[in-house]
Write a protein that holds these residues in place. Structure first.
Motif, PDB file in Angstrom:
ATOM      1  N   THR A  25     -23.518  35.756  43.961  1.00  0.00           N
ATOM      2  CA  THR A  25     -22.907  34.472  44.216  1.00  0.00           C
ATOM      3  C   THR A  25     -21.652  34.422  43.290  1.00  0.00           C
ATOM      4  O   THR A  25     -21.539  34.928  42.297  1.00  0.00           O
ATOM      5  N   ARG A  51     -21.583  29.447  51.357  1.00  0.00           N
ATOM      6  CA  ARG A  51     -22.691  28.651  51.335  1.00  0.00           C
ATOM      7  C   ARG A  51     -22.646  27.258  51.132  1.00  0.00           C
ATOM      8  O   ARG A  51     -23.379  26.437  51.819  1.00  0.00           O
ATOM      9  N   VAL A  60     -18.644  27.760  47.357  1.00  0.00           N
ATOM     10  CA  VAL A  60     -19.669  28.869  46.786  1.00  0.00           C
ATOM     11  C   VAL A  60     -20.137  29.796  47.781  1.00  0.00           C
ATOM     12  O   VAL A  60     -20.404  29.378  48.902  1.00  0.00           O
ATOM     13  N   CYS A  61     -19.965  31.053  47.454  1.00  0.00           N
ATOM     14  CA  CYS A  61     -20.034  32.261  48.350  1.00  0.00           C
ATOM     15  C   CYS A  61     -20.917  33.016  48.017  1.00  0.00           C
ATOM     16  O   CYS A  61     -21.236  33.030  46.964  1.00  0.00           O
ATOM     17  N   GLU A  62     -21.409  33.711  48.697  1.00  0.00           N
ATOM     18  CA  GLU A  62     -22.194  35.028  48.757  1.00  0.00           C
ATOM     19  C   GLU A  62     -21.710  36.277  49.256  1.00  0.00           C
ATOM     20  O   GLU A  62     -21.013  36.038  50.216  1.00  0.00           O
TER      21      GLU A  62
END
Length: 97
Positions: free
Chosen positions: A3, A40, A54-56
């Motif tokens: 994340t 996300r 918010v990234c994955e």
């Protein structure tokens, strides 16, 4: 999957083209998905940053490549934070002895 918190600020060029920003966000989502990641959550924010995502991503290299692709577009500048979930946080703290 790791994340990341992506902090973004519009450049002068980005502010002038703010009306097209949702289309650029859709493109960014598609690009990160093509690299094996995802956005996300996305927020327009007030205060120190203009936007937060918010990234994955599978790894740091993928996230770095994504951030660079965003920067090349010239509409935003980014800062990326690697985020540790609560379980990892607890593990790190417990390992201190």
């Amino acid at each position: 999957m790791t994340t990341y918190i992506l902090l973004a600020d519009w450049t002068e060029q980005g502010v002038k083209a703010a009306r097209e920003s949702p289309k650029r966000l859709d493109t960014a989502k598609e690009e990160l998905e093509a690299m094996g990641g995802s956005i996300r959550a996305f927020y327009l924010t007030m205060g120190e940053c203009d936007m937060v995502a918010v990234c994955e991503a599978p790894d740091d290299a993928v996230m770095a490549r994504f951030a660079l692709k965003l920067a090349i577009g010239g509409h935003i500048r980014t800062r990326t934070l690697k985020a540790f979930p609560e379980a990892a946080y607890r593990e790190i703290i417990n390992s201190l002895g």
